[in-house]
Write an enzyme that holds these catalytic residues in place. Structure first.
Site, mmCIF file in Angstrom:
data_model
loop_
_atom_site.group_PDB
_atom_site.id
_atom_site.type_symbol
_atom_site.label_atom_id
_atom_site.label_comp_id
_atom_site.label_asym_id
_atom_site.label_seq_id
_atom_site.Cartn_x
_atom_site.Cartn_y
_atom_site.Cartn_z
ATOM 1 N N GLU A 104 0.640 -4.722 6.464
ATOM 2 C CA GLU A 104 1.102 -3.395 6.856
ATOM 3 C C GLU A 104 0.627 -3.059 8.277
ATOM 4 O OE1 GLU A 104 0.459 -0.387 3.842
ATOM 5 O OE2 GLU A 104 0.677 -1.845 2.238
ATOM 6 N N TYR A 105 1.466 -3.370 9.287
ATOM 7 C CA TYR A 105 2.772 -4.002 9.249
ATOM 8 C C TYR A 105 2.861 -4.909 10.466
ATOM 9 C CZ TYR A 105 3.761 -0.087 6.152
ATOM 10 O OH TYR A 105 3.707 0.829 5.142
#
Length: 466
Positions: free
Chosen positions: A140-141
């Site tokens: 993420e991410y």
């Protein structure tokens, strides 16, 4: 001797055979063990027949290699994967990453071919060692949150490397190929910055769309955590902050519908209102809502904390097909049984591959709060997805050994305790009685009966009509 087993009964004790291809993917979190009282959650609290896929969150990374994150992960791995002895069709995956993990270790790992190879090799060893069926990538991410733009292409390469290695390892070892999935964002900015969607979708077995956290206490006005559609008055970027927009985006960018798994939250996002007299969607808020008594995190409440609010007013956002509640200066946008049913109807219309849940421990897993039974939200998903359902509470009977009292009225005759010797864990027909079946688990023999009118079928490993 009658043996009582947690979440007794095997998945195969069903009214219909397994035939649905839909997935119900459920995340288990290894920090829920630290919650107090009834909210403490461990693998023993899992129902092995509830979900088709269980994902253990989270593993970490040390020197570009997969690693544990909690002091007792290895013990929890054993208990978690031991559920497959009760449900041989269950698949378990290990997730690496998560929001708190950040991006730096991923960025360093994908930077060179050697680093990626180190990770890939370690992942295969780790997954096989602890009996997982696959890996879930939860970066993420890529391309955001401190990750450079080049990580968009490097993430694609990582997915390709893992998929190729998993295939080669299966051919060499003769074992079933390890599964590969990824948890992906709903927001367009994150998607555009970090994902070559059509390329990664080719190599992933399924894609877990995190269709929640569209709104929260980081904003200055109230908004729903996971609205299905936009509100009529929303336009521009605001009109994309909903489940439908996220699904359309991933489909249009090249994800096969059958691989896209729609994520649903068993928690709500809470706000403190600027004025207790203004409780509408979009009302001014001063910050996060009051922490819950169990989750103890401002701005977030588990379903079991929301459903038990006394004196609260519940309303539905008609455009968005989701509920919210308010009391005094507290406001919570969450999902309930009705909104989950609506979302399953939606994913069926879109031909999606199933539903994903974050997370098991945030549903009313023990039925201690909502007066709706155990796992009311996830059970709703299971039923609406038309997955075969086993009511809990069916006792499991251990086959009596010689010299033991034969309390099960129809237990096998003494001497059959050797039945499982040399046999793989799984389900076997009872040659003397078609309405019952045997189960071998870790060398131990158990007998169960099918519901009245059904017989055990060895072809589907289930109880079906005669």
């Amino acid at each position: 001797m009658v043996r009582s087993v947690a979440w007794a009964g095997f998945m195969v004790l069903l009214m219909i055979p397994w035939g649905s291809a839909a997935k119900l993917v459920c995340y288990f979190t290894n920090w829920a063990q630290y919650r107090q009282g009834e909210a403490r959650f461990l693998p023993k609290d899992l129902d092995p027949s509830l979900c088709t896929h269980l994902i253990y969150a989270f593993a970490g990374m040390t020197n570009h290699q997969l690693s544990t994150t909690e002091w007792n992960d290895e013990t929890l791995y054993q208990e978690f994967n031991g559920l497959k002895k009760m449900n041989p069709k269950l698949k378990t995956l290990l997730a690496i990453g998560g929001w708190n993990f950040g991006t730096q270790k991923f960025t360093d790992m994908v930077a060179t071919a050697n680093n990626r190879q180190t990770f890939v090799n370690s992942a295969i060893r780790f997954l096989r060692k602890y009996s997982f069926d696959g890996l879930d990538l939860d970066w993420e991410y890529p391309g955001s949150q401190g990750s450079p733009a080049v990580d968009k292409e490097r993430f694609t390469t990582l997915v390709q490397d893992l998929a190729n290695a998993f295939q080669q390892e299966a051919q060499t070892s003769g074992k079933e190929r390890l599964l590969l999935s990824a948890a992906v964002p709903a927001g367009q900015t994150y998607v555009d910055a970090g994902y070559e969607v059509d390329k990664i979708a080719q190599n992933l077995d399924f894609v877990n769309l995190m269709a929640y956290d569209f709104h929260g206490s980081w904003e200055k006005v109230t908004g729903h955590n996971s609205p299905l559609y936009k509100r009529q008055e929303e336009s521009g970027a605001a009109a994309s902050l909903n489940v439908d927009a996220a699904v359309q985006q991933w489909l249009q960018k090249g994800t096969p519908a059958s691989k896209l798994i729609l994520g649903m939250p068993t928690y709500g996002r809470s706000f403190t209102l600027a004025s207790s007299s203004d409780t509408r969607v979009g009302a001014p808020a001063t910050g996060s809502g009051t922490p819950g008594p169990f989750t103890k995190e401002g701005g977030m409440l588990a379903y079991y904390e929301v459903c038990s609010w006394k004196g609260a007013t519940k309303q539905r956002i008609q455009d968005q097909k989701v509920p919210y509640i308010f009391r005094d200066n507290q406001w919570v946008g969450f999902d309930d049984v009705e909104s989950f049913k609506t979302k399953v109807s939606y994913l069926k219309q879109k031909g999606l591959g199933g539903a994903m849940v974050w997370a098991l421990d945030l549903d009313d897993f023990a039925g201690f709060s909502c007066n709706q039974g155990r796992y009311p939200l996830i059970q709703t998903l299971r039923q609406e997805l038309s997955l075969p359902y086993l009511p809990s509470g069916t006792p499991e009977l251990e086959v009596p050994k010689p010299g033991q009292p034969s309390e099960p009225e129809h237990g096998p005759s003494p001497g059959q305790d050797t039945f499982c010797q040399g046999k793989a864990d799984g389900l076997y027909p009872n040659p003397r009685e078609r309405s019952s079946f045997y189960s071998c688990a870790a060398g131990r023999l158990f007998q169960q009966s099918c519901p009245t009118g059904l017989v055990f079928s060895n072809s589907c490993k289930c109880c079906t009509w005669n």
